[in-house]
Design a protein around this motif. Structure first.
Motif: not given
Lengths: 115, 116
Positions: B18, B20, B22, B75, B77
């Motif tokens: 995973k 992210t 930003t 963000p 994801i």
């Protein structure tokens, strides 16, 4: 559905000459906006010029002008007095009014300015 | 100066981990978007947001999530990245200045993501 077509994958122009980058579009919406962006080799997307579908005059921004022919659905970018720094990828894009903030892009034209 | 910032600028990761990306803007604009750029395909919209807690899918939302808990941040994801998500990603804010440049989108510097 909207579609943008840029038929010139690559173009060469000599320094100080003018160059036209082609863009045709397809939409059934009466209200829309047309944009051109420049992407140099460094990768960022730089906004150049905007034309609204109801604008009576062709847009101009410094050395950039947009040759807007609504009946032909074309929005060609004209760069006058080309400079070496104009070498980049150029994208034509369209947004329909109220279209969820989505820009539809063409596949781009790589412009190379030569001495 | 109006800015859109993205972090990280470059990321190499592995399948399934995973991540992210930003995105932040300093102009208090309501509309923000995420795009991906792939060779020969131009830019395609992934998701967009019209305001805090208001988001919607773009053309290629599969495999992505977004959130908009505050106006300045948006963000992107990737819950379980896959190699086909290797791409150049752009966040954009929409200018709300007067006509005729209404709805002009200004892009962040881009995030180059490689998923191995």
């Amino acid at each position: 559905a909207q579609k943008i077509t840029q038929t010139q994958p690559g173009m060469f122009v000599q320094e100080k000459e003018a160059v036209t980058l082609d863009c045709t579009y397809d939409t059934s919406d009466p209200s829309y906006g047309l944009f051109w962006y420049k992407q140099p080799s460094s990768g960022e997307m730089i906004f150049l010029i905007y034309q609204g579908s109801y604008d009576q005059q062709n847009a101009t921004e410094g050395r950039y002008s947009l040759n807007f022919q609504k009946a032909r659905k074309s929005a060609n970018l004209v760069i006058s007095a080309s400079q070496l720094g104009d070498s980049a990828m150029y994208f034509c894009a369209m947004k329909r009014a109220g279209g969820g903030n989505k820009l539809t892009f063409g596949t781009g034209t790589q412009l190379k300015v030569e001495l | 100066e109006a800015q859109v910032t993205q972090n990280p600028r470059y990321l190499i990761t592995v399948t399934g981990k995973k991540l992210t990306v930003t995105c932040s803007q300093n102009m208090n604009h309501e509309y923000m978007s995420w795009y991906r750029q792939d060779p020969g395909l131009g830019l395609r919209q992934i998701y967009y947001s019209m305001n805090v807690e208001v988001t919607d899918k773009g053309d290629v939302p599969e495999g992505y999530k977004v959130s908009r808990k505050e106006k300045r941040n948006f963000p992107l994801i990737l819950e379980s990245p896959s190699p086909n998500q290797t791409s150049l990603y752009f966040c954009a804010r929409t200018s709300e200045t007067s006509v005729p440049k209404a709805d002009t989108q200004y892009f962040g510097p881009g995030t180059r993501l490689t998923v191995l």
